[in-house]
Design an enzyme around this catalytic site. Structure first.
Site, short mmCIF file in Angstrom:
data_model
loop_
_atom_site.label_atom_id
_atom_site.label_comp_id
_atom_site.label_asym_id
_atom_site.label_seq_id
_atom_site.Cartn_x
_atom_site.Cartn_y
_atom_site.Cartn_z
N TYR A 161 0.84 -1.20 0.00
CA TYR A 161 0.00 0.00 0.00
C TYR A 161 0.87 1.25 0.00
O TYR A 161 2.06 1.20 0.31
CB TYR A 161 -0.93 -0.04 1.22
CG TYR A 161 -1.88 1.13 1.31
CD1 TYR A 161 -2.82 1.36 0.32
CD2 TYR A 161 -1.84 2.00 2.40
CE1 TYR A 161 -3.70 2.43 0.40
CE2 TYR A 161 -2.72 3.07 2.50
CZ TYR A 161 -3.64 3.30 1.49
OH TYR A 161 -4.49 4.36 1.57
N THR A 169 1.47 3.69 1.87
CA THR A 169 2.20 4.13 3.05
C THR A 169 3.33 3.19 3.46
O THR A 169 4.08 3.49 4.39
CB THR A 169 1.25 4.26 4.26
OG1 THR A 169 0.64 2.97 4.49
CG2 THR A 169 0.17 5.30 4.00
N LYS A 170 3.45 2.05 2.79
CA LYS A 170 4.38 1.03 3.24
C LYS A 170 5.82 1.33 2.80
O LYS A 170 6.08 2.27 2.06
CB LYS A 170 3.95 -0.35 2.73
CG LYS A 170 2.58 -0.77 3.25
CD LYS A 170 2.55 -0.82 4.77
CE LYS A 170 1.32 -1.50 5.33
NZ LYS A 170 0.07 -0.75 5.11
N ASN A 171 6.75 0.49 3.26
CA ASN A 171 8.18 0.74 2.99
C ASN A 171 8.53 0.72 1.51
O ASN A 171 9.44 1.39 1.07
CB ASN A 171 9.04 -0.28 3.74
CG ASN A 171 9.07 0.00 5.23
OD1 ASN A 171 8.18 0.65 5.78
ND2 ASN A 171 10.09 -0.50 5.91
#
Length: 323
Positions: A118, A120-122
């Site tokens: 997603y 917002t992920k790393n």
């Protein structure tokens, strides 16, 4: 997909943590099984293996371990318990791509490991994710189930080597990642180590800046793990402050610092309270952390100036509302 491939079905029970995003437990309900929550450790915010044993019944078929914030769970102990009781282990590694547990990369340890890409992920593919698994037959089933249950996808059918004919092996889903998303992910994953180093730099700055403040507790990192640094969540020691977490949150917002809370324990959401009769007090550690936790800005592009603005705002609020 991992639950389905593992054969989890109606009437089964799956043990997991209440201190997670609702997706972790929603999918258990989607396959007709029952989520059984186990409280968390107060320091890592991960599921407590000691409590897993007490929650196992004849109906228990799997354990979903969530690596909160990017700090791996105690996978040796969890897999040991699972082996003793013939349970499937699924790791929810939405926060933990790039993390390691005792030298092993997350994604190589258990039966199944699910990652999120997603925004917002790393690393990101905008939407979508990935599952890593050991069983080749389960891999094939997931591939088929993720695209309507068809044994041949459109790419194969319409390529030069393809043919129009296909068969539906299962009543599948529309869970496939697009080629555009995948191409983004291929290039993102090459940058993962660089991104984590950037997050580590921000985390170390926060740690150094907050180390002498008794009003907050910074995230711990156990010696045997590599933390993915997805979140940087501080814990407010409310006994030393004149305000609660929500008031602290609003004060940071007034300082133009964007923050969030990870997470509202699943058992406190209306659906779960009504469906399973959960209530406050059922999982005291998860509730204790929830009442005190705030996630500060964390991404690899945060500059030194921006990180200092965050620190200054936190210190300003603490100084003003200190008891």
């Amino acid at each position: 997909m991992s639950l389905i491939a593992a054969g989890i079905k109606a009437g089964d029970e799956v043990i997991t943590t209440p201190f997670t995003f609702a997706a972790t437990s929603n999918v258990i309900i989607h396959v007709g099984a029952k989520p059984v929550f186990v409280d968390i450790q107060k320091d890592t915010y991960n599921i407590d293996p000691k409590l897993i044993k007490k929650a196992i019944t004849k109906k228990t078929k799997a354990i979903i371990a969530v690596h909160y914030g990017g700090h791996p769970c105690d996978m040796d102990e969890i897999n040991k318990i699972a082996s003793q009781h013939n349970l499937v282990v699924i790791e929810d590694a939405a926060h933990a791509i790039g993390a390691k547990y005792k030298g092993k990369k997350i994604g190589t340890i258990s039966d199944y490991t699910a990652f999120s890409f997603y925004a917002t992920k790393n690393i990101t593919t905008a939407e979508g994710g990935m599952v890593c698994l050991k069983d080749k037959s389960a891999e094939e089933k997931i591939k088929i189930m993720s695209l309507h249950g068809m044994n041949r996808d459109a790419w194969k059918r319409y390529s030069k080597q393809g043919y129009w004919y296909y068969e539906v092996k299962y009543p599948g889903f529309k869970y496939n990642m697009t080629d555009i998303q995948a191409s983004m992910g291929i290039h993102q994953i090459k940058k993962l180590n660089k991104f984590i180093k950037g997050r580590e730099k921000v985390s170390q700055f926060y740690n150094k800046s907050f180390k002498d403040l008794p009003e907050i507790t910074v995230p711990i990192v156990r010696k045997y793990v590599k933390h993915a640094r997805h979140l940087y969540s501080i814990l407010l020691n409310l006994e030393k402050l004149k305000i609660n977490r929500n008031q602290f949150f609003k004060a940071l917002d007034a300082e133009n610092i964007g923050t969030s809370v990870h997470f509202i324990p699943v058992h406190l959401h209306p659906y779960y309270k009504e469906k399973f009769n959960f209530k406050r007090g059922d999982y005291p550690n998860a509730e204790y952390i929830f009442d005190r936790i705030i996630s500060l800005p964390m991404n690899p592009t945060i500059t030194g100036t921006e990180a200092k603005q965050v620190v200054d705002a936190v210190k300003k609020i603490i100084n003003y509302y200190r008891k």
